[in-house]
Design an enzyme around this catalytic site. Sequence first.
Site, PDB file in Angstrom:
ATOM      1  CG  HIS A 136       8.982  16.151  -9.024  1.00 35.20           C
ATOM      2  ND1 HIS A 136       7.848  16.017  -9.805  1.00 35.20           N
ATOM      3  CD2 HIS A 136       9.255  14.896  -8.588  1.00 35.20           C
ATOM      4  CE1 HIS A 136       7.469  14.752  -9.834  1.00 35.20           C
ATOM      5  NE2 HIS A 136       8.326  14.051  -9.106  1.00 35.20           N
TER       6      HIS A 136
ATOM      7  NE  ARG B  72       3.424  12.173 -10.381  1.00 33.92           N
ATOM      8  CZ  ARG B  72       4.589  11.608 -10.020  1.00 33.92           C
ATOM      9  NH1 ARG B  72       5.240  12.037  -8.950  1.00 33.92           N
ATOM     10  NH2 ARG B  72       5.108  10.624 -10.731  1.00 33.92           N
TER      11      ARG B  72
HETATM   12  P1  NAP Z   1       2.215   2.371  -4.439  1.00 25.77           P
HETATM   13  O1  NAP Z   1       3.199   1.375  -3.929  1.00 25.77           O
HETATM   14  O2  NAP Z   1       1.374   2.033  -5.608  1.00 25.77           O
HETATM   15  O3  NAP Z   1       1.278   2.752  -3.187  1.00 25.77           O
HETATM   16  C1  NAP Z   1       0.149   3.530  -3.332  1.00 25.77           C
HETATM   17  C2  NAP Z   1      -0.553   3.609  -1.998  1.00 25.77           C
HETATM   18  O4  NAP Z   1      -1.669   4.518  -2.123  1.00 25.77           O
HETATM   19  C3  NAP Z   1      -1.144   2.273  -1.564  1.00 25.77           C
HETATM   20  O5  NAP Z   1      -1.050   2.138  -0.169  1.00 25.77           O
HETATM   21  C4  NAP Z   1      -2.594   2.384  -2.002  1.00 25.77           C
HETATM   22  O6  NAP Z   1      -3.513   1.604  -1.241  1.00 25.77           O
HETATM   23  C5  NAP Z   1      -2.845   3.858  -1.725  1.00 25.77           C
HETATM   24  N1  NAP Z   1      -3.998   4.344  -2.479  1.00 25.77           N
HETATM   25  C6  NAP Z   1      -4.172   4.386  -3.818  1.00 25.77           C
HETATM   26  N2  NAP Z   1      -5.383   4.873  -4.137  1.00 25.77           N
HETATM   27  C7  NAP Z   1      -6.012   5.130  -2.958  1.00 25.77           C
HETATM   28  C8  NAP Z   1      -7.272   5.609  -2.616  1.00 25.77           C
HETATM   29  N3  NAP Z   1      -8.192   5.920  -3.554  1.00 25.77           N
HETATM   30  N4  NAP Z   1      -7.600   5.723  -1.313  1.00 25.77           N
HETATM   31  C9  NAP Z   1      -6.711   5.389  -0.353  1.00 25.77           C
HETATM   32  N5  NAP Z   1      -5.460   4.925  -0.615  1.00 25.77           N
HETATM   33  C10 NAP Z   1      -5.121   4.790  -1.905  1.00 25.77           C
HETATM   34  O7  NAP Z   1       2.948   3.740  -4.795  1.00 25.77           O
HETATM   35  P2  NAP Z   1       4.382   4.261  -4.287  1.00 25.77           P
HETATM   36  O8  NAP Z   1       5.475   3.550  -4.989  1.00 25.77           O
HETATM   37  O9  NAP Z   1       4.380   4.260  -2.807  1.00 25.77           O
HETATM   38  O10 NAP Z   1       4.366   5.764  -4.849  1.00 25.77           O
HETATM   39  C11 NAP Z   1       3.363   6.683  -4.491  1.00 25.77           C
HETATM   40  C12 NAP Z   1       3.450   7.928  -5.353  1.00 25.77           C
HETATM   41  O11 NAP Z   1       4.600   8.715  -4.963  1.00 25.77           O
HETATM   42  C13 NAP Z   1       3.702   7.696  -6.842  1.00 25.77           C
HETATM   43  O12 NAP Z   1       2.523   7.329  -7.511  1.00 25.77           O
HETATM   44  C14 NAP Z   1       4.203   9.054  -7.283  1.00 25.77           C
HETATM   45  O13 NAP Z   1       3.127   9.875  -7.659  1.00 25.77           O
HETATM   46  C15 NAP Z   1       4.861   9.621  -6.031  1.00 25.77           C
HETATM   47  N6  NAP Z   1       6.323   9.760  -6.186  1.00 25.77           N
HETATM   48  C16 NAP Z   1       6.872  10.984  -5.990  1.00 25.77           C
HETATM   49  C17 NAP Z   1       8.239  11.125  -6.086  1.00 25.77           C
HETATM   50  C18 NAP Z   1       8.878  12.459  -5.835  1.00 25.77           C
HETATM   51  O14 NAP Z   1      10.078  12.620  -6.082  1.00 25.77           O
HETATM   52  N7  NAP Z   1       8.146  13.435  -5.339  1.00 25.77           N
HETATM   53  C19 NAP Z   1       9.058  10.025  -6.389  1.00 25.77           C
HETATM   54  C20 NAP Z   1       8.446   8.800  -6.586  1.00 25.77           C
HETATM   55  C21 NAP Z   1       7.077   8.666  -6.480  1.00 25.77           C
HETATM   56  P3  NAP Z   1      -3.407  -0.015  -1.232  1.00 25.77           P
HETATM   57  O15 NAP Z   1      -2.193  -0.305  -0.363  1.00 25.77           O
HETATM   58  O16 NAP Z   1      -4.666  -0.428  -0.589  1.00 25.77           O
HETATM   59  O17 NAP Z   1      -3.232  -0.451  -2.645  1.00 25.77           O
HETATM   60  C1  GLV Z   2       8.795  10.521  -9.545  1.00 30.06           C
HETATM   61  O1  GLV Z   2       8.072  11.432  -9.287  1.00 30.06           O
HETATM   62  C2  GLV Z   2       8.344   9.190  -9.822  1.00 30.06           C
HETATM   63  O2  GLV Z   2       7.129   8.999  -9.945  1.00 30.06           O
HETATM   64  O3  GLV Z   2       9.179   8.284  -9.927  1.00 30.06           O
END
Ligand code: NAP
Ligand code: GLV
Length: 310
Positions: free
Chosen positions: A273, A225
């Site tokens: 994005h 983000r």
């Molecule tokens: P997720 O499965 O919830 O994984 C989050 C990861 O971040 C986990 O490994 C978590 O640690 C770690 N984390 C959270 N808080 C932390 C902290 N304080 N210190 C260290 N590590 C921390 O999320 P995801 O599905 O991979 O998605 C991640 C993010 O990508 C979304 O929240 C969104 O903002 C972004 N996103 C962007 C797009 C785009 O098009 N640009 C699309 C989709 C998503 P643990 O493993 O220990 O829980």
């Molecule tokens: C896109 O940014 C998502 O969070 O799915």
Amino acid sequence: MAILIQIGEFHSQETWRDGFLAVDPELDLRLWPDVGDPAEIEAVIVWHHVHGSLTQFPNLKVICNLGAGVEAIFHDPDLPADVPISRVVDPRLTRSMAEYVLLHVLRYHRRFAENQEFQAARQWKYVPSDDAADTTIGFLGMGALGLHSAEKIRNLGFRVAGWSRTEKSIEGMEMYHGPEGLGPFLGGLKMLVCLLPLTAETSGIINNDLLAQLPDDSFFINAGRGQHVVDEDLLAALDSGKLSGATLDVFHVEPLPKEHAFWTHPKVTITPHNAADSFPRDVCPQIIGNIKGVLSGKPPMNEVKLDRGY
Ligand code: NAP
Ligand code: GLV
């Protein structure tokens, strides 16, 4: 059961309604703001909803986020208490993110920008690249998206390091966790990829202090983000040579304002994005299946927790 669709940004509520009806034509779907009788609404499907608008449904059983990141829900100070919140975890979205990460890691690794400059000058010039086996790519966030992207990068022969909140052990990767693990994680990286969720702990994490701990001439890729980044600090790191390049998919304000310095910075690549999207064909079956499951007493899928922020 009635389901309310409230989709506030960059998406058409009607397109999504059609996607949900393709899964089940019998669904009673209401499109915000035409909620009908609030007591009939048992599920809401949201993306950037109007804050305070979810408290009016006395029989609400589940809140479904249309995408992966849930900060827009958690920033609502008036969330209904004790209603579970589910997000999307989708194979296509996960694959798309890995494509995005691979594209930009390889672009930097093979020094593609220099190649393009030589082409523009009609110069036949060899641009060497380092051995992937000597190049460490670090992932901030090792969840659904970070882990899958990291596995693809590892399978190309790069060294991979990952940083998460809780301790993990993953084959072929150097894993770090928590605030005390951040410095050791950063110290050996050639490229840093941010795939963190936006929470109170991760907001502004890409700042002078963190950037100073990266080796000189490293690269940064942000598909988490925009609020993870202190923009002035990132620009200063690019201008000082600490960073050789940054690829940014997400921004504090989207669309990125025309006057923002990122647009014209020679070391910045901007994408709108679109690293990884949710598409109706892929995620509507999952969301409707989850809603029907919760209403029949099953635990919510891909539940997020307000206390940890993701
Ligand atoms: P997720 O499965 O919830 O994984 C989050 C990861 O971040 C986990 O490994 C978590 O640690 C770690 N984390 C959270 N808080 C932390 C902290 N304080 N210190 C260290 N590590 C921390 O999320 P995801 O599905 O991979 O998605 C991640 C993010 O990508 C979304 O929240 C969104 O903002 C972004 N996103 C962007 C797009 C785009 O098009 N640009 C699309 C989709 C998503 P643990 O493993 O220990 O829980
Ligand atoms: C896109 O940014 C998502 O969070 O799915």
